[in-house]
Design an enzyme around this catalytic site. Structure first.
Site, mmCIF file in Angstrom:
data_model
loop_
_atom_site.group_PDB
_atom_site.id
_atom_site.type_symbol
_atom_site.label_atom_id
_atom_site.label_comp_id
_atom_site.label_asym_id
_atom_site.label_seq_id
_atom_site.Cartn_x
_atom_site.Cartn_y
_atom_site.Cartn_z
ATOM 1 N N ALA A 172 -67.697 4.832 -33.740
ATOM 2 C CA ALA A 172 -66.451 3.494 -33.520
ATOM 3 C C ALA A 172 -65.784 3.339 -32.083
ATOM 4 C CB ALA A 172 -65.280 4.079 -34.518
ATOM 5 N N GLU B 254 -72.923 5.683 -39.554
ATOM 6 C CA GLU B 254 -72.724 4.840 -41.159
ATOM 7 C C GLU B 254 -73.251 3.782 -41.278
ATOM 8 O OE1 GLU B 254 -68.218 6.111 -39.913
ATOM 9 O OE2 GLU B 254 -68.076 6.948 -41.820
ATOM 10 N N GLY C 257 -69.782 6.035 -36.795
ATOM 11 C CA GLY C 257 -69.642 4.811 -37.594
ATOM 12 C C GLY C 257 -70.852 4.533 -36.893
HETATM 13 N N1 CO8 Z 1 -66.195 5.044 -27.962
HETATM 14 C C1 CO8 Z 1 -66.455 4.260 -26.683
HETATM 15 N N2 CO8 Z 1 -67.189 4.624 -25.427
HETATM 16 C C2 CO8 Z 1 -67.852 5.458 -25.965
HETATM 17 C C3 CO8 Z 1 -67.929 5.733 -26.931
HETATM 18 C C4 CO8 Z 1 -67.089 5.546 -28.129
HETATM 19 N N3 CO8 Z 1 -67.419 6.406 -29.866
HETATM 20 N N4 CO8 Z 1 -69.462 6.919 -27.079
HETATM 21 C C5 CO8 Z 1 -69.662 6.226 -25.518
HETATM 22 N N5 CO8 Z 1 -69.276 5.838 -25.253
HETATM 23 C C6 CO8 Z 1 -68.894 5.413 -24.008
HETATM 24 C C7 CO8 Z 1 -68.721 6.413 -22.827
HETATM 25 O O1 CO8 Z 1 -67.227 6.606 -22.852
HETATM 26 C C8 CO8 Z 1 -68.982 6.094 -21.318
HETATM 27 O O2 CO8 Z 1 -68.101 5.131 -21.036
HETATM 28 P P1 CO8 Z 1 -67.916 5.393 -18.974
HETATM 29 O O3 CO8 Z 1 -68.793 5.133 -18.373
HETATM 30 O O4 CO8 Z 1 -66.972 4.124 -19.119
HETATM 31 O O5 CO8 Z 1 -67.458 6.852 -19.028
HETATM 32 C C9 CO8 Z 1 -70.196 4.837 -21.947
HETATM 33 O O6 CO8 Z 1 -69.882 4.613 -23.075
HETATM 34 C C10 CO8 Z 1 -71.702 6.354 -21.569
HETATM 35 O O7 CO8 Z 1 -70.931 7.243 -22.557
HETATM 36 P P2 CO8 Z 1 -71.719 8.588 -21.963
HETATM 37 O O8 CO8 Z 1 -70.880 8.726 -20.268
HETATM 38 O O9 CO8 Z 1 -70.911 9.997 -22.639
HETATM 39 O O10 CO8 Z 1 -73.336 9.187 -22.182
HETATM 40 P P3 CO8 Z 1 -73.837 10.842 -22.494
HETATM 41 O O11 CO8 Z 1 -75.431 10.517 -22.438
HETATM 42 O O12 CO8 Z 1 -73.598 12.035 -21.634
HETATM 43 O O13 CO8 Z 1 -73.376 11.438 -24.189
HETATM 44 C C11 CO8 Z 1 -72.734 10.647 -25.774
HETATM 45 C C12 CO8 Z 1 -73.656 10.567 -24.734
HETATM 46 C C13 CO8 Z 1 -72.866 11.612 -26.442
HETATM 47 C C14 CO8 Z 1 -73.431 9.632 -27.116
HETATM 48 C C15 CO8 Z 1 -71.624 10.910 -25.815
HETATM 49 O O14 CO8 Z 1 -71.019 9.784 -25.233
HETATM 50 C C16 CO8 Z 1 -70.383 10.828 -27.033
HETATM 51 O O15 CO8 Z 1 -70.505 11.857 -27.771
HETATM 52 N N6 CO8 Z 1 -69.791 9.926 -27.073
HETATM 53 C C17 CO8 Z 1 -69.111 9.718 -28.870
HETATM 54 C C18 CO8 Z 1 -69.651 10.194 -29.622
HETATM 55 C C19 CO8 Z 1 -68.657 10.170 -31.503
HETATM 56 O O16 CO8 Z 1 -67.681 10.827 -31.029
HETATM 57 N N7 CO8 Z 1 -68.910 8.980 -32.197
HETATM 58 C C20 CO8 Z 1 -68.065 8.995 -32.948
HETATM 59 C C21 CO8 Z 1 -66.757 8.031 -32.896
HETATM 60 S S1 CO8 Z 1 -65.266 8.240 -34.151
HETATM 61 C C22 CO8 Z 1 -66.016 7.723 -35.579
HETATM 62 O O17 CO8 Z 1 -67.388 6.792 -34.517
HETATM 63 C C23 CO8 Z 1 -64.689 6.858 -36.286
HETATM 64 C C24 CO8 Z 1 -65.864 6.031 -37.456
HETATM 65 C C25 CO8 Z 1 -64.662 6.060 -38.411
HETATM 66 C C26 CO8 Z 1 -65.273 4.201 -38.435
HETATM 67 C C27 CO8 Z 1 -64.776 3.671 -38.983
HETATM 68 C C28 CO8 Z 1 -63.215 3.079 -38.048
HETATM 69 C C29 CO8 Z 1 -63.472 1.900 -37.514
#
Ligand code: CO8
Length: 257
Positions: A65, A111, A108
């Site tokens: 998400a 999911e 998400g």
């Molecule tokens: N949300 C928003 N932006 C994101 C997300 C995310 N989940 N994941 C990545 N991005 C963005 C980053 O902020 C970045 O943007 P910017 O260049 O503007 O800074 C861009 O995508 C690229 O990401 P990274 O630079 O971090 O790329 P890496 O290769 O270094 O890392 C990862 C990749 C490991 C996937 C890393 O991006 C990461 O850890 N992402 C978050 C993963 C996470 O925590 N997911 C769970 C989110 S919470 C959730 O899903 C709850 C679900 C509930 C469902 C119902 C509610 C709506």
């Protein structure tokens, strides 16, 4: 109909939805989830579509998400608006959905994949529920579907620590249908979807409903439910066609009726 966060196309009887927010690794914001729901509505209503493929990019199916969208929410807003409800459209889809997962399927994203019926994973796929690292927990069915898919011990470790599974582990634990090379992911997903879309749609939809019932009820009730659906299929023209084709040693031509 215009979409900004997904790509929508058809190939024969297969509807293809590709998550398309590459700069955010397909983070699932409200706009994207709304568009996904609209595309599913459209494919469900289209008699020419027998199966749907849901894909992301090579780098990310979806990294969860949209954290930036959720960051400043408080409890009253999350409760009152109950924005997670719109995510449920995929799990209510009556036609089969094949997930083609490459790269990150986190939070998400994992999911969403688990709401699909068949999950094909590319060798680079990573599955995880890292919400705990953000001070929250899975909110779109992750703790429930993961526990049913991989069992309590593995689901607990994943949800409590945020550890990701490799594609190979996800296959071994039963989370995915199978693992394929990244280059062949979409063609394999299309092959599966084409096969399903070429079968009798009533039989396909009842089969999906019956397998899903296994997760909702007792064995005795599930078997009773299955039997009624099995019997109901003898009222279809496709049952007559399918069995006649077998006896006459030819390919069946299903009319989805
Ligand atoms: N949300 C928003 N932006 C994101 C997300 C995310 N989940 N994941 C990545 N991005 C963005 C980053 O902020 C970045 O943007 P910017 O260049 O503007 O800074 C861009 O995508 C690229 O990401 P990274 O630079 O971090 O790329 P890496 O290769 O270094 O890392 C990862 C990749 C490991 C996937 C890393 O991006 C990461 O850890 N992402 C978050 C993963 C996470 O925590 N997911 C769970 C989110 S919470 C959730 O899903 C709850 C679900 C509930 C469902 C119902 C509610 C709506």
């Amino acid at each position: 109909m215009a979409y900004e966060n997904i790509l929508v196309e058809t190939n024969g009887r297969v509807g293809i939805i590709t998550l398309n927010r590459p700069k955010a690794l397909n983070a699932l914001n409200a706009a994207l989830i709304g568009e996904l729901a609209r595309a599913l509505d459209m494919f469900e209503a289209d008699a020419g579509i027998g199966c749907i493929v849901l894909a992301g990019s090579e780098r990310a199916f979806a990294a969860g998400a949209d954290i930036k969208e959720m960051q400043h929410l408080g409890f009253p807003a999350t409760y009152k608006d109950d924005f997670i409800t719109s995510w449920e459209r995929l799990s209510r889809c009556r036609k089969p959905v094949v997930a083609a997962v490459a790269g990150y399927a986190l939070g998400g994203g994992c999911e969403l994949a688990m709401m699909c019926d068949v999950i094909l994973a590319a060798e680079n796929a990573r599955f995880g529920q890292p919400e705990i690292q953000l001070g929250i927990m899975p909110g779109a069915g992750g703790s429930q579907r993961l526990a049913r898919a991989v069992g309590k011990a593995k689901a607990m470790e994943m949800c409590l620590t945020g550890r990701n599974l490799s594609a190979e582990e996800a296959d071994r634990y039963g989370l995915v249908s199978r693992v394929v090379p990244l280059a062949g992911l979409m063609s394999e997903a299309m092959k599966v979807a084409d096969t399903i879309a070429g079968l009798s749609l009533p039989a396909v939809m009842m089969t999906k409903e019956s397998v899903n019932r296994a997760f909702e009820t007792t064995l005795a009730e599930g078997i009773r439910f299955e039997r009624r659906l099995f019997q109901a299929l003898f009222a279809t023209a496709d049952q007559k066609e399918g069995m006649a084709a077998f006896v006459e040693k030819r390919s069946p031509s299903f009319r989805n009726s």
